[in-house]
Design an enzyme around this catalytic site. Structure first.
Site, mmCIF file in Angstrom:
data_model
loop_
_atom_site.group_PDB
_atom_site.id
_atom_site.type_symbol
_atom_site.label_atom_id
_atom_site.label_comp_id
_atom_site.label_asym_id
_atom_site.label_seq_id
_atom_site.Cartn_x
_atom_site.Cartn_y
_atom_site.Cartn_z
ATOM 1 N N GLY A 60 0.842 -1.192 0.000
ATOM 2 C CA GLY A 60 0.000 0.000 0.000
ATOM 3 C C GLY A 60 0.873 1.236 0.000
ATOM 4 O O GLY A 60 2.054 1.142 0.308
ATOM 5 N N CYS A 87 5.598 -5.706 1.328
ATOM 6 C CA CYS A 87 5.868 -4.277 1.214
ATOM 7 C C CYS A 87 5.303 -3.520 2.425
ATOM 8 O O CYS A 87 5.791 -3.700 3.525
ATOM 9 C CB CYS A 87 5.327 -3.765 -0.130
ATOM 10 S SG CYS A 87 6.045 -2.196 -0.581
ATOM 11 N N TYR A 88 4.246 -2.727 2.257
ATOM 12 C CA TYR A 88 3.693 -2.020 3.418
ATOM 13 C C TYR A 88 3.249 -3.003 4.507
ATOM 14 O O TYR A 88 3.435 -2.758 5.697
ATOM 15 C CB TYR A 88 2.522 -1.121 2.982
ATOM 16 C CG TYR A 88 1.808 -0.471 4.151
ATOM 17 C CD1 TYR A 88 2.390 0.587 4.849
ATOM 18 C CD2 TYR A 88 0.564 -0.936 4.577
ATOM 19 C CE1 TYR A 88 1.749 1.163 5.936
ATOM 20 C CE2 TYR A 88 -0.086 -0.361 5.662
ATOM 21 C CZ TYR A 88 0.510 0.688 6.340
ATOM 22 O OH TYR A 88 -0.118 1.251 7.421
ATOM 23 N N HIS A 176 7.679 -7.223 -4.141
ATOM 24 C CA HIS A 176 6.340 -7.713 -4.494
ATOM 25 C C HIS A 176 6.433 -9.095 -5.149
ATOM 26 O O HIS A 176 6.667 -9.199 -6.351
ATOM 27 C CB HIS A 176 5.671 -6.738 -5.471
ATOM 28 C CG HIS A 176 5.212 -5.481 -4.806
ATOM 29 N ND1 HIS A 176 3.991 -5.366 -4.194
ATOM 30 C CD2 HIS A 176 5.821 -4.290 -4.632
ATOM 31 C CE1 HIS A 176 3.859 -4.164 -3.675
ATOM 32 N NE2 HIS A 176 4.958 -3.483 -3.934
ATOM 33 N N GLU A 178 4.109 -11.016 -5.885
ATOM 34 C CA GLU A 178 2.914 -11.315 -6.690
ATOM 35 C C GLU A 178 3.008 -10.809 -8.116
ATOM 36 O O GLU A 178 2.191 -11.166 -8.950
ATOM 37 C CB GLU A 178 1.666 -10.728 -6.011
ATOM 38 C CG GLU A 178 1.523 -9.206 -6.061
ATOM 39 C CD GLU A 178 2.351 -8.459 -5.017
ATOM 40 O OE1 GLU A 178 3.276 -9.064 -4.433
ATOM 41 O OE2 GLU A 178 2.097 -7.259 -4.809
ATOM 42 N N ASP A 233 -11.612 -9.909 -23.477
ATOM 43 C CA ASP A 233 -12.409 -9.977 -22.245
ATOM 44 C C ASP A 233 -13.898 -10.120 -22.520
ATOM 45 O O ASP A 233 -14.569 -10.991 -21.973
ATOM 46 C CB ASP A 233 -12.186 -8.720 -21.392
ATOM 47 C CG ASP A 233 -10.724 -8.428 -21.176
ATOM 48 O OD1 ASP A 233 -9.925 -9.373 -21.279
ATOM 49 O OD2 ASP A 233 -10.376 -7.262 -20.904
ATOM 50 N N LYS A 378 -6.047 -10.905 -16.741
ATOM 51 C CA LYS A 378 -5.991 -11.178 -18.175
ATOM 52 C C LYS A 378 -5.574 -12.614 -18.499
ATOM 53 O O LYS A 378 -6.189 -13.273 -19.327
ATOM 54 C CB LYS A 378 -5.003 -10.205 -18.814
ATOM 55 C CG LYS A 378 -5.149 -10.107 -20.295
ATOM 56 C CD LYS A 378 -6.257 -9.161 -20.574
ATOM 57 C CE LYS A 378 -6.695 -9.103 -21.971
ATOM 58 N NZ LYS A 378 -7.665 -7.996 -22.110
#
Ligand code: XMP
Length: 641
Positions: A60, A87-88, A176, A178, A233, A378
C-alpha cells in the site's frame, strides 16, 4: 461460497491500500489455493481464525507513521495462522512487533537481485535461484527487526528485503512476490501456500463450474445484453454467459465508436461466427466524435466515452428489444479495470475505466450489470477462454482497451508549449544536485541529448496515479545498448517524480533537438485515421517478422508534437476544415511484456527491426518523429491516458 468451498480452506488477503491486493489474491488462486480479499473493517481475529488457513497483508502507499494509515489488529499476529506481509504489510508487521521502519530517503522502483541467506520457509528449494530478480516499489523500509526475526534475504539497496520468524510462521518481504517481474515470485508464494497446508486445493475449472451456477441464479427470468468490444475480455465473458443462458436470452452488440482498429469489426464478426455467436453492429461513431469535439483532458475523454457508450447502447437496445427493463447489461470488465478505478477500499484512483463511469456505477447499484469475468486477470481470462473452447487466434490477441484508439490519441488545447533540455530542468530542482549530475553524466557518456517533452501522460508512481512529463533521449551517435537504455530510463523517474516516462527517439523527418506542442489537436476522424494507419503498419510488421506473440501488448500512440522551430503549423481545428500543412504529429511505440497488466516491462526489440519499423512509419505524410517508450509499469502505465 462462489469458490465452491464450505470450510476454511482459503487464504485471507488483507487490503492495505495497494493496487496489488487483488493481484495477490488472484495469484494465490492461480497457484492452487482459494483466496479472498478482506477489508480492514472486517478484521475480527477470531473470525479470521475460523474462516482462513493463512493471512497475507498487502502492500500500500502509506507510511506506518501516518495517523490515518490502514492498520490491522495487533492480535492478528498472535492467533497462530501463518502470516505473510508484503511491502507495506511487511513494514506494518515489523512496526507492530517492535521493529523500526524509516524513510529510505528516495523511492526505489524496479528490479533488484535478492541474495538469500536462509533456504527454508518462503525460499525452500530455491538454492539454484539465489540472486533472482525481485520487484521493488517502496519509500519507507525496515531498519531494525523485532525479537525472534532474522534476515532471510537482502538486495544491494535493501538489507531487510526478506525476514522471518519461523517459529511463529510470520514472514515479511519488502519486494512484491505477486508481480510477474519477480522472477521466482510464484515459488515464494507457493511455499507460503504450502506453509498454510493448502497446496492444490483450488483450480480455474472449479471457478468455471461455480461461476456458471452463479450466473444462472443471477439471471433467473432475465435476459442479458452484452456489449462486445472485439477484445478478449468481452468475448470470453460472452462465451461464459452463453454456457449459462438459453440462446434467446443472450444478445451481443458491438458499438462502433469510430475508435476501432483497421478491419477489426469484420475480423471479430468472423471469429464469433466460427464459435456460433451472433453479433449486431451499431455505428455510433458520429455521436462519439461530436461529443469529443474539443476535449483534451484524458479523464474527461474517458468520462464522455463511457457515457456515450451507454447512450448508444440504450439507443441500439431500444431498437432491439421491446422491454429493455427485463434485460441486464453484460460487461467484460476484468480485475485490473476495477482496481485501477479505485475498486478496492484503499486503492487510489489511477484512472477511470470506461466500465466504471458514474452512470454504470448506478446500474451496478440497481443490480442491472453482470460482469462474469470481473474476478479474473488477463491471463486467467485467456485460460478460461481456452477452457471454453474459443479459438487461439481470438484468445491470444493483444489486449485492446474498450475506448480503443481514443486513449492512444493525445490532444492539445490552444496553448503553446515547447521542450526544454533535461539538464536545465533537473538542475533547478532543490536537494537533487547529485542525482541531476548523475543523469547529466550518464547522458554525456552515452552521447544522448535529453529533452523534457511538452506533453503529459498517465502513470502510476508509488501506488498512486501520476500525470507527469516524458523525458526524451535523442541519440547523437549510435544508440546505446538495451541495458544502458533501461538503466537510464529507470533512474530518471526514480530520482525525479516530475517524470513518469522515458522515451528514445528512433527517427525523425527533421532531426533537430527542439520540440513544440502543436495547439488545437483534438479527437478528430483524420487524426484517428492516421493513428489507425500507423497501428496497422505496426501489427502487419509484427506478423511479418514473426514477433507478434513475443509481445504482450503494443499500444501505438499519436501525440501532437513536432520537431523544429520553423515547422509549418497545422491549421485544422474542430471549427475549420482547412488543410494541415506538413507533419504535425509524432508516434510513440509502446510494446510491453506483462502477465497481468498490473506491471509491465519494455519489450526489447532488435535495433535493426526498430529502424525498419520507424522508416515505414515515417512514410506517413503527417508524421514527424517516432519514439520508443522505455518505461516499465510502474512508473508508467501501459496506455498513455
Ligand atoms: P494501464 O494503461 O492502466 O492498462 O496500464 C492496463 C490494461 O488495461 C487496459 N485498459 C483498458 N481496457 N478500458 C479497457 O477495456 C479502459 O478504459 C482501459 N484502460 C486501460 C490496457 O490496454 C492494458 O491492457
Amino acid at each position: 461460497m462462489k469458490h465452491g468451498k464450505l470450510n476454511n480452506e482459503r487464504i485471507a488477503v488483507i487490503d492495505l491500500g495497494g493496487q496489488y491486493a487483488h493481484l495477490i489474491a488472484s495469484k494465490i488462486r492461480r497457484l492452487g489455493a482459494f483466496s479472498e480479499i478482506v477489508s480492514t473493517d472486517e478484521l475480527q481475529p477470531e473470525k479470521i481464525l475460523s474462516s482462513f488457513r493463512g493471512i497475507i497483508l498487502s502492500g500500500g502507499p502509506s507510511s506506518v507513521y501516518e495517523p490515518l494509515a490502514p492498520s490491522t489488529p495487533r492480535k492478528l499476529l498472535d492467533i497462530g495462522l501463518p502470516v505473510l506481509g508484503i511491502c507495506y504489510g511487511h513494514q506494518l508487521i515489523m512496526h507492530q512487533l517492535g521493529g523500526d521502519v524509516k524513510n529510505a530517503h528516495g523511492k526505489e522502483y524496479g528490479p533488484a537481485e535478492i541474495q538469500i541467506s536462509d533456504f527454508s520457509g518462503l525460499f525452500a528449494g530455491e538454492e539454484q535461484w539465489d540472486n533472482a530478480v525481485v520487484w521493488m516499489n517502496h519509500g519507507d523500509e525496515v531498519k531494525t527487526l523485532p525479537d525472534g526475526f532474522k534476515i532471510t534475504g537482502s538486495t544491494q539497496d535493501c538489507a531487510f528485503a526478506s525476514v522471518a520468524d519461523t517459529s511463529r510462521r510470520i514472514y515479511g518481504v519488502q519486494f512484491h512476490p505477486e508481480v510477474a517481474d519477480t522472477v521466482r515470485g510464484d515459488c515464494y508464494l507457493g511455499n507460503f501456500i504450502k506453509i498454510c497446508g493448502l497446496e492444490n486445493s483450488w483450480s480455474l475449472e472449479d471457478f468455471l463450474k461455480a461461476k456458471t451456477e452463479e450466473i444462472q441464479k443471477e439471471t433467473i427470468n432475465r435476459k442479458v445484453f452484452l456489449l462486445i468490444s472485439g477484445g478478449v475480455d468481452s468475448t470470453v465473458a460472452y462465451a461464459l454467459l452463453s454456457r449459462s443462458l438459453p440462446r434467446d436470452h443472450l444478445k451481443g452488440l458491438l458499438i462502433d465508436t469510430g475508435f476501432m482498429r483497421k478491419n477489426e469489426i469484420n475480423e471479430v464478426k468472423k471469429a464469433l461466427a466460427a464459435v456460433e455467436v451472433d453479433l449486431d453492429v451499431h455505428d455510433a461513431s458520429p455521436d462519439f466524435y461530436e461529443k469529443l469535439g474539443n476535449v483534451f483532458d484524458p479523464e474527461e475523454k474517458r468520462r464522455i466515452i463511457g457515457d456515450q457508450f451507454l447512450k448508444s447502447q440504450e439507443t441500439a437496445s431500444e431498437k432491439l428489444f421491446e422491454t429493455p427493463g427485463d434485460w441486464m447489461i453484460g460487461q467484460g470488465t476484468i480485475y485490473p479495470d476495477t482496481i485501477e478505478s479505485g475498486g478496492t477500499k484503499h486503492s487510489h484512483k489511477i484512472k477511470t475505466h470506461h466500465n466504471r463511469v458514474p452512470k454504470i456505477q448506478e446500474l451496478i447499484q440497481a443490480g442491472r450489470i453482470i460482469e462474469p469475468v470481473r474476478d479474473l486477470y488477463k491471463d486467467e481470462v485467456r485460460r478460461l477462454g481456452e477452457l471454453l473452447g474459443l479459438p487461439d487466434s481470438l484468445v491470444h490477441r493483444h489486449p485492446f482497451p474498450g475506448p480503443g484508439l481514443a486513449v492512444r490519441c493525445l490532444c492539445s488545447d490552444g496553448s503553446e508549449n515547447s521542450s526544454m533540455p533535461i539538464g536545465d530542468f533537473i538542475n533547478k530542482i532543490e536537494n537533487k544536485k547529485n542525482e541531476a549530475s548523475d543523469i547529466c553524466d550518464q547522458l554525456i557518456r552515452h552521447s544522448l541529448e535529453g529533452l523534457v517533452l511538452p506533453l503529459q501522460s498517465v502513470g502510476v508512481q508509488g501506488d498512486q496515479r501520476s500525470f507527469a512529463r516524458p523525458a526524451a533521449l535523442l541519440p547523437l551517435k549510435e544508440r546505446p545498448s538495451w541495458e544502458t537504455l533501461e538503466k537510464i530510463s529507470r533512474a530518471i523517474p526514480n530520482y525525479f517524480s516530475d517524470f513518469n516516462r522515458v522515451l528514445i527517439r528512433t527517427g525523425a523527418k527533421n532531426p533537430g533537438g527542439y520540440y513544440r506542442r502543436v495547439p488545437n489537436r483534438y479527437l478528430t476522424p483524420d487524426r484517428i485515421d492516421t493513428l489507425r494507419e500507423a497501428d496497422s503498419i505496426v501489427t502487419d510488421f509484427l506478423r511479418e517478422k514473426n514477433i507478434y506473440s513475443e509481445i504482450w501488448q503494443f499500444p501505438v500512440v499519436i501525440v501532437p508534437v513536432v520537431c523544429g522551430k520553423n515547422q509549418a503549423a497545422p491549421t485544422k481545428t474542430p471549427d475549420s476544415d482547412a488543410e494541415t500543412a506538413g507533419p504535425c504529429e509524432s508516434i510513440i511505440l509502446r510494446p510491453v511484456n506483462s502477465r497481468d497488466a498490473m506491471t509491465a516491462s519494455v519489450y526489447r526489440m532488435n535495433f535493426s527491426l526498430i529502424d525498419d519499423l520507424t522508416n515505414r512509419l515515417l512514410k506517413i505524410e503527417t508524421i514527424d518523429s517516432i519514439f520508443y517508450d522505455l518505461t516499465s509499469k510502474p512508473p508508467g502505465t501501459i496506455e498513455w491516458e
